[in-house]
Design a protein around this motif. Structure first.
Motif, PDB file in Angstrom:
ATOM      1  N   VAL A 120      39.855   1.959 -17.236  1.00 30.00           N
ATOM      2  CA  VAL A 120      40.251   1.156 -18.392  1.00 30.00           C
ATOM      3  C   VAL A 120      39.192   0.125 -18.772  1.00 30.00           C
ATOM      4  N   GLY A 121      38.707  -0.650 -17.791  1.00 29.51           N
ATOM      5  CA  GLY A 121      37.725  -1.689 -18.104  1.00 29.51           C
ATOM      6  C   GLY A 121      36.453  -1.141 -18.736  1.00 29.51           C
ATOM      7  N   PRO A 122      35.770  -0.194 -18.082  1.00 34.05           N
ATOM      8  CA  PRO A 122      34.543   0.344 -18.683  1.00 34.05           C
ATOM      9  C   PRO A 122      34.776   1.049 -20.018  1.00 34.05           C
ATOM     10  N   MET A 123      35.820   1.842 -20.115  1.00 31.23           N
ATOM     11  CA  MET A 123      36.053   2.585 -21.359  1.00 31.23           C
ATOM     12  C   MET A 123      36.444   1.643 -22.495  1.00 31.23           C
ATOM     13  N   GLN A 124      37.344   0.707 -22.219  1.00 28.46           N
ATOM     14  CA  GLN A 124      37.745  -0.221 -23.274  1.00 28.46           C
ATOM     15  C   GLN A 124      36.609  -1.169 -23.620  1.00 28.46           C
ATOM     16  N   GLY A 125      35.800  -1.512 -22.621  1.00 30.25           N
ATOM     17  CA  GLY A 125      34.633  -2.351 -22.901  1.00 30.25           C
ATOM     18  C   GLY A 125      33.681  -1.673 -23.874  1.00 30.25           C
ATOM     19  N   GLN A 126      33.471  -0.368 -23.701  1.00 31.38           N
ATOM     20  CA  GLN A 126      32.621   0.370 -24.634  1.00 31.38           C
ATOM     21  C   GLN A 126      33.296   0.518 -26.000  1.00 31.38           C
ATOM     22  N   ALA A 127      34.619   0.694 -26.005  1.00 34.85           N
ATOM     23  CA  ALA A 127      35.346   0.737 -27.280  1.00 34.85           C
ATOM     24  C   ALA A 127      35.174  -0.584 -28.032  1.00 34.85           C
ATOM     25  N   ASN A 128      35.281  -1.688 -27.305  1.00 30.34           N
ATOM     26  CA  ASN A 128      35.046  -3.003 -27.917  1.00 30.34           C
ATOM     27  C   ASN A 128      33.650  -3.072 -28.511  1.00 30.34           C
ATOM     28  N   HIS A 129      32.671  -2.590 -27.736  1.00 25.91           N
ATOM     29  CA  HIS A 129      31.277  -2.689 -28.175  1.00 25.91           C
ATOM     30  C   HIS A 129      31.053  -1.915 -29.475  1.00 25.91           C
ATOM     31  N   PHE A 130      31.478  -0.657 -29.510  1.00 27.20           N
ATOM     32  CA  PHE A 130      31.220   0.165 -30.691  1.00 27.20           C
ATOM     33  C   PHE A 130      32.080  -0.251 -31.877  1.00 27.20           C
ATOM     34  N   ASN A 131      33.244  -0.843 -31.598  1.00 25.28           N
ATOM     35  CA  ASN A 131      34.131  -1.295 -32.674  1.00 25.28           C
ATOM     36  C   ASN A 131      33.734  -2.646 -33.243  1.00 25.28           C
ATOM     37  N   ARG A 132      33.206  -3.536 -32.374  1.00 26.83           N
ATOM     38  CA  ARG A 132      33.033  -4.932 -32.787  1.00 26.83           C
ATOM     39  C   ARG A 132      31.598  -5.445 -32.727  1.00 26.83           C
ATOM     40  N   TYR A 133      30.777  -4.919 -31.818  1.00 27.84           N
ATOM     41  CA  TYR A 133      29.496  -5.563 -31.538  1.00 27.84           C
ATOM     42  C   TYR A 133      28.273  -4.743 -31.927  1.00 27.84           C
ATOM     43  N   ALA A 134      28.406  -3.441 -32.112  1.00 31.00           N
ATOM     44  CA  ALA A 134      27.251  -2.620 -32.461  1.00 31.00           C
ATOM     45  C   ALA A 134      26.719  -3.021 -33.838  1.00 31.00           C
ATOM     46  N   PRO A 135      25.397  -2.994 -34.030  1.00 38.07           N
ATOM     47  CA  PRO A 135      24.828  -3.414 -35.308  1.00 38.07           C
ATOM     48  C   PRO A 135      25.202  -2.488 -36.457  1.00 38.07           C
ATOM     49  N   GLU A 136      25.506  -1.239 -36.146  1.00 38.83           N
ATOM     50  CA  GLU A 136      26.012  -0.335 -37.172  1.00 38.83           C
ATOM     51  C   GLU A 136      27.140   0.493 -36.569  1.00 38.83           C
ATOM     52  N   ARG A 137      28.016   1.006 -37.425  1.00 36.63           N
ATOM     53  CA  ARG A 137      29.168   1.765 -36.940  1.00 36.63           C
ATOM     54  C   ARG A 137      28.743   3.208 -36.658  1.00 36.63           C
ATOM     55  N   ILE A 138      28.936   3.615 -35.417  1.00 36.98           N
ATOM     56  CA  ILE A 138      28.616   4.972 -34.999  1.00 36.98           C
ATOM     57  C   ILE A 138      29.936   5.659 -34.674  1.00 36.98           C
ATOM     58  N   GLU A 139      30.373   6.534 -35.545  1.00 39.51           N
ATOM     59  CA  GLU A 139      31.707   7.120 -35.419  1.00 39.51           C
ATOM     60  C   GLU A 139      31.904   7.859 -34.100  1.00 39.51           C
ATOM     61  N   TYR A 140      30.877   8.564 -33.640  1.00 38.82           N
ATOM     62  CA  TYR A 140      31.028   9.294 -32.388  1.00 38.82           C
ATOM     63  C   TYR A 140      31.340   8.323 -31.251  1.00 38.82           C
ATOM     64  N   GLY A 141      30.588   7.220 -31.166  1.00 39.02           N
ATOM     65  CA  GLY A 141      30.819   6.241 -30.115  1.00 39.02           C
ATOM     66  C   GLY A 141      32.198   5.614 -30.222  1.00 39.02           C
TER      67      GLY A 141
END
Length: 257
Positions: A120-141
């Protein structure tokens, strides 16, 4: 939260900030009724990368904890699951949030603790990153990690549907519940709708009613996830601020050898 000065008692110092992994330790400490001193770490300024902190946690992450060990010397603890296990092994003699070592329930708690720390922690952490923190939205991520987080939530929901106590293991709240709560209560931030998981949503609300959770979640700063979920403007502002220092930290890490 006052520190102990007794040579025989605990001398717990918690190095933390307001994150899901940080509050799982302050909640654990509050549930156990242990005295501790809080040191707020400003991760936006990379305080966790400074030499003095790396002496406590060489990985440069929060939370970290020091205590007076049984030999009278200082012991350092890092990685949130390790810290939780230390605290209950040493201090939860009445098994308020744990079970006796070697029992079936003890090992079942371990199952769910590792489920959180490896899943949960690693997967949700990456979900947070791609949803909120990535400089551009990458749909696959976004899709990869949001969908995996949702799948893991389904596993938790099924476990709680079978529970007679309303908690993950046996007849009580344990460190497994505490470890999950900071992540699950911020499900919306990663793009998961907790309403899809009724048993998990009821558990989230049940956990929030516990005095130890209520007190511990506000360490070292107020826990604002519930308020953010109801205010899109504040959500956007928070994400923009966080995105800036996350990107800055990634660049700094990339230049280090």
């Amino acid at each position: 939260m006052a520190s102990s000065t007794s040579t025989s008692g605990p001398d717990i110092h918690l190095y933390t900030t307001q994150t899901p992994n940080g509050i799982k330790i302050s909640i654990t400490l509050e549930e156990l009724g242990l005295p501790y001193t809080v040191h707020k770490i400003d991760i936006s300024k990379n305080t966790q990368k400074e030499p003095w902190f790396l002496e406590i946690n060489p990985n440069g992450r929060i939370p970290a904890l020091t205590d007076r060990f049984t030999d009278g010397e200082t012991i350092r603890l890092f990685e949130s699951g390790s810290i939780q296990q230390y605290l209950v092994e040493r201090y939860d003699t009445e098994h308020r949030i744990s079970y006796p070592r070697g029992t079936r329930e003890y090992w079942e708690v371990n199952n769910w603790l590792f489920f959180l720390n490896a899943g949960v922690g690693p997967m949700q952490g990456q979900a947070n990153h791609f949803n909120r923190y990535a400089p551009e939205r990458i749909e696959y991520g976004v899709n990869r990690y949001v969908n995996e987080t949702r799948r893991l939530y389904g596993v938790l929901n099924t476990q709680l549907e079978k529970s007679t106590s309303g908690y993950l293991v046996g007849d009580r709240c344990t460190i497994a519940d505490i470890a999950h709560w900071g992540w699950v209560t911020g499900a919306f931030w990663s793009g998961v709708n907790i309403d899809e998981f009724p048993a998990l949503k009821a558990w989230d609300e049940r956990m929030l009613q516990r005095p130890g959770v209520e007190k511990g979640r506000h360490v070292p700063d107020p826990h604002r996830m519930k308020e953010l979920s109801k205010d899109p403007a504040k959500m956007k502002e928070h994400a923009e601020k966080s995105r800036a220092w996350v990107q800055q930290g990634m660049k700094a890490d990339a230049t280090k050898k």
